[in-house]
Write a protein that holds these residues in place. Sequence first.
Motif, PDB file in Angstrom:
ATOM      1  N   LEU A 188      59.160  66.165  67.014  1.00  9.33           N
ATOM      2  CA  LEU A 188      60.057  67.228  67.457  1.00  9.33           C
ATOM      3  C   LEU A 188      59.846  67.526  68.937  1.00  9.33           C
ATOM      4  N   VAL A 189      58.601  67.612  69.359  1.00 10.52           N
ATOM      5  CA  VAL A 189      58.323  67.864  70.776  1.00 10.52           C
ATOM      6  C   VAL A 189      58.869  66.739  71.646  1.00 10.52           C
ATOM      7  N   ALA A 190      58.694  65.497  71.195  1.00 16.15           N
ATOM      8  CA  ALA A 190      59.219  64.363  71.953  1.00 16.15           C
ATOM      9  C   ALA A 190      60.723  64.480  72.142  1.00 16.15           C
ATOM     10  N   MET A 191      61.440  64.884  71.096  1.00 10.58           N
ATOM     11  CA  MET A 191      62.882  65.021  71.203  1.00 10.58           C
ATOM     12  C   MET A 191      63.264  66.191  72.110  1.00 10.58           C
ATOM     13  N   TYR A 247      59.027  58.303  71.211  1.00 14.03           N
ATOM     14  CA  TYR A 247      59.352  59.265  70.171  1.00 14.03           C
ATOM     15  C   TYR A 247      58.145  60.064  69.676  1.00 14.03           C
ATOM     16  N   VAL A 248      57.059  60.025  70.408  1.00 13.79           N
ATOM     17  CA  VAL A 248      55.871  60.787  70.035  1.00 13.79           C
ATOM     18  C   VAL A 248      55.317  61.463  71.281  1.00 13.79           C
ATOM     19  N   ALA A 249      55.157  62.782  71.218  1.00 13.18           N
ATOM     20  CA  ALA A 249      54.615  63.528  72.354  1.00 13.18           C
ATOM     21  C   ALA A 249      53.104  63.351  72.420  1.00 13.18           C
ATOM     22  N   ASN A 250      52.541  63.595  73.585  1.00 14.58           N
ATOM     23  CA  ASN A 250      51.089  63.646  73.692  1.00 14.58           C
ATOM     24  C   ASN A 250      50.626  65.100  73.647  1.00 14.58           C
TER      25      ASN A 250
END
Length: 366
Positions: free
Chosen positions: A115-118, A139-142
């Motif tokens: 969700l954060v990545a989006m 598609y993946v946040a750090n």
Amino acid sequence: MGETKIKRYVLALTTIVWGLIAFAPPPSIILDQPDRLPQEIISFAQPNPTLSSSSSAAATTPNEGSTQPVYILYSTALTCGEIWGIHQRPPYIPPILEPSVFLNELNTNTPYYYLVAMLIRNKVVDAQDCPGGGLQTPYVANTCGVERARAALAEWQNMYDAEIIQASKNTGVPPRLLKQLFAIESQFWPGTYGNGYEIGLGQLNQSGADTLLLYNPPFFQRLCNGILHPNRCEVGYPNLSSEERLMLRGYLVQRVNATCTDCPAGIDVTRAKESVAVFAEVLRANCAQTAQIIYNVYRRSPGQVSNYVDLWKLTLVNYHTGPGCTSKAVQYVNQSGLFLTWESLKSGLISPECKKGSDYIERIFQ
């Protein structure tokens, strides 16, 4: 003395009759034109050629050609408990299956990395000062990206709570369960991912749309009347042409797609909120499909052979992996002479695709 014996005889006979009634299967449905029903509805033995084999609405049973289509009866019940023939709340259920909660009790604050990545990709969150712009993959946040997104993250994962509460009141689907399903399926991002095969908060696909249109005739009628001529809708979803069914499924899948290039954050929030009610109906339709599969095998209503919590778990397997896996697991339990419990059903989820259902339940009920 003779009169006393007669009374005892009548009492014993009455007890036997009530016992037979208690263990009788649910009533069969008499249709006006049963010969018009396609074979996959009567026996669930033939796969639907428009759907993949792993998620087809056709579930193989050992009683080909003889099963009554009881789904019409099930579709009129308000709750999944009623669909399963369970009319009294069990003495204990896990919190996720509580039938009602207050709005603030649905509030969550979980670090959803997708969700954060989006949110970063759609410029809702500015994480340019983070390594990789806040992303470890597209598609993946750090961790830094998640930290920058704290406020937006809380807002987006709780954005649909009011709609979830209302959908629960309308369908009887437990609100925490519906929200957890959205968390697992999409992390509350109501658009598309990858090839767009699965869409929306609950990741609806063609198979899920097929289940809803088949197992909820009132919903089908409302949708169909806005797309096809009413004369066509009157024949029922199973009796439409394959092209017409495909059209309805496609429309339904796109109806829950909130992707919007001209909207802030690339999401039509109004459409996303409206889709919550559709996903609640999809989940209730899966309750009915699971009930049909169990009836096909046991000739008993689900509540007579299993319990409320385990029936929910099997329904969620059906939602995630499709009725093929559900049917095989139920048949395995029956043929093994075991009780129909979640522990025994897990042993029947044998193929790699079906085993995903077991992992799915662990994540839902964690």
